[in-house]
Design an enzyme around this catalytic site. Sequence first.
Site, PDB file in Angstrom:
ATOM      1  N   GLU A  95      -0.027 -47.662  18.533  1.00  0.00           N
ATOM      2  CA  GLU A  95       0.780 -47.673  19.759  1.00  0.00           C
ATOM      3  C   GLU A  95       1.253 -46.287  20.146  1.00  0.00           C
ATOM      4  O   GLU A  95       1.487 -46.015  21.325  1.00  0.00           O
ATOM      5  CB  GLU A  95       2.017 -48.572  19.565  1.00  0.00           C
ATOM      6  CG  GLU A  95       1.659 -50.048  19.514  1.00  0.00           C
ATOM      7  CD  GLU A  95       2.878 -50.925  19.231  1.00  0.00           C
ATOM      8  OE1 GLU A  95       3.955 -50.378  18.932  1.00  0.00           O
ATOM      9  OE2 GLU A  95       2.709 -52.153  19.300  1.00  0.00           O
ATOM     10  N   HIS A 100       0.628 -40.654  12.510  1.00  0.00           N
ATOM     11  CA  HIS A 100       1.756 -40.926  11.614  1.00  0.00           C
ATOM     12  C   HIS A 100       1.291 -41.858  10.518  1.00  0.00           C
ATOM     13  O   HIS A 100       0.404 -42.679  10.720  1.00  0.00           O
ATOM     14  CB  HIS A 100       2.933 -41.538  12.385  1.00  0.00           C
ATOM     15  CG  HIS A 100       2.547 -42.716  13.234  1.00  0.00           C
ATOM     16  ND1 HIS A 100       1.942 -42.563  14.468  1.00  0.00           N
ATOM     17  CD2 HIS A 100       2.646 -44.043  13.018  1.00  0.00           C
ATOM     18  CE1 HIS A 100       1.707 -43.762  14.981  1.00  0.00           C
ATOM     19  NE2 HIS A 100       2.114 -44.680  14.127  1.00  0.00           N
ATOM     20  N   HIS A 102       2.466 -44.746   7.893  1.00  0.00           N
ATOM     21  CA  HIS A 102       3.487 -45.739   7.567  1.00  0.00           C
ATOM     22  C   HIS A 102       3.572 -45.846   6.039  1.00  0.00           C
ATOM     23  O   HIS A 102       2.578 -46.181   5.390  1.00  0.00           O
ATOM     24  CB  HIS A 102       3.092 -47.122   8.095  1.00  0.00           C
ATOM     25  CG  HIS A 102       2.961 -47.226   9.584  1.00  0.00           C
ATOM     26  ND1 HIS A 102       3.900 -47.847  10.373  1.00  0.00           N
ATOM     27  CD2 HIS A 102       1.977 -46.824  10.428  1.00  0.00           C
ATOM     28  CE1 HIS A 102       3.502 -47.825  11.645  1.00  0.00           C
ATOM     29  NE2 HIS A 102       2.341 -47.217  11.705  1.00  0.00           N
TER      30      HIS A 102
HETATM   31  P1  AMP Z   1       1.570 -47.521  15.366  1.00  0.00           P
HETATM   32  O1  AMP Z   1       1.419 -48.938  15.872  1.00  0.00           O
HETATM   33  O2  AMP Z   1       0.811 -47.262  14.097  1.00  0.00           O
HETATM   34  O3  AMP Z   1       1.306 -46.516  16.453  1.00  0.00           O
HETATM   35  O4  AMP Z   1       3.077 -47.394  14.929  1.00  0.00           O
HETATM   36  C1  AMP Z   1       4.109 -46.975  15.769  1.00  0.00           C
HETATM   37  C2  AMP Z   1       5.389 -47.276  15.039  1.00  0.00           C
HETATM   38  O5  AMP Z   1       6.429 -46.516  15.616  1.00  0.00           O
HETATM   39  C3  AMP Z   1       5.799 -48.740  15.100  1.00  0.00           C
HETATM   40  O6  AMP Z   1       5.918 -49.259  13.780  1.00  0.00           O
HETATM   41  C4  AMP Z   1       7.153 -48.694  15.830  1.00  0.00           C
HETATM   42  O7  AMP Z   1       8.062 -49.643  15.332  1.00  0.00           O
HETATM   43  C5  AMP Z   1       7.611 -47.273  15.550  1.00  0.00           C
HETATM   44  N1  AMP Z   1       8.532 -46.703  16.522  1.00  0.00           N
HETATM   45  C6  AMP Z   1       8.456 -46.738  17.880  1.00  0.00           C
HETATM   46  N2  AMP Z   1       9.465 -46.065  18.428  1.00  0.00           N
HETATM   47  C7  AMP Z   1      10.213 -45.581  17.407  1.00  0.00           C
HETATM   48  C8  AMP Z   1      11.417 -44.799  17.338  1.00  0.00           C
HETATM   49  N3  AMP Z   1      12.050 -44.376  18.440  1.00  0.00           N
HETATM   50  N4  AMP Z   1      11.908 -44.498  16.110  1.00  0.00           N
HETATM   51  C9  AMP Z   1      11.283 -44.936  15.006  1.00  0.00           C
HETATM   52  N5  AMP Z   1      10.145 -45.659  15.003  1.00  0.00           N
HETATM   53  C10 AMP Z   1       9.622 -45.992  16.193  1.00  0.00           C
END
Ligand code: AMP
Length: 114
Positions: A95, A100, A102
């Site tokens: 998203e 990044h 996890h």
């Molecule tokens: P991905 O789907 O691998 O791109 O993961 C994006 C992650 O960013 C998701 O797990 C979201 O919950 C997390 N996320 C989105 N906005 C924020 C924020 N402002 N602070 C911390 N995590 C976030």
Amino acid sequence: MSECLFCKIINDSVPAMFIYEDDDIVAFNDINPQAPVHILIVPKKHIPTVMDIEKNSVDLIGKIYLVAQRLSLEHGISEQGFRLVVNCNHDAGQEIFHIHFHLLGGRKMLWPPG
Ligand code: AMP
Ligand code: ZN
């Protein structure tokens, strides 16, 4: 790049509590945690996806694993185990297009992942 949420967090224009920071990498808690420990480890350099990693970033990506080791020790999940996940592009559910990692732990993980 200025629209990138993680660049904004790194540049301090969107607030986040860093639980780790060095010259190249930050880490902060995921806003929507999927496990008792759910930390995002993020290079300060804007690399959109795994497909955009270039040879000059190999050391940086390697350093992320050392940060994951350290954070897993600090959060007490190194022995029980954890998962380090990078989603790449649509089918993986990426998203945020700033790479990044996890760091997920504190519960038993399922395999295969959903
Ligand atoms: P991905 O789907 O691998 O791109 O993961 C994006 C992650 O960013 C998701 O797990 C979201 O919950 C997390 N996320 C989105 N906005 C924020 C924020 N402002 N602070 C911390 N995590 C976030
Ligand atoms: Zn970015």
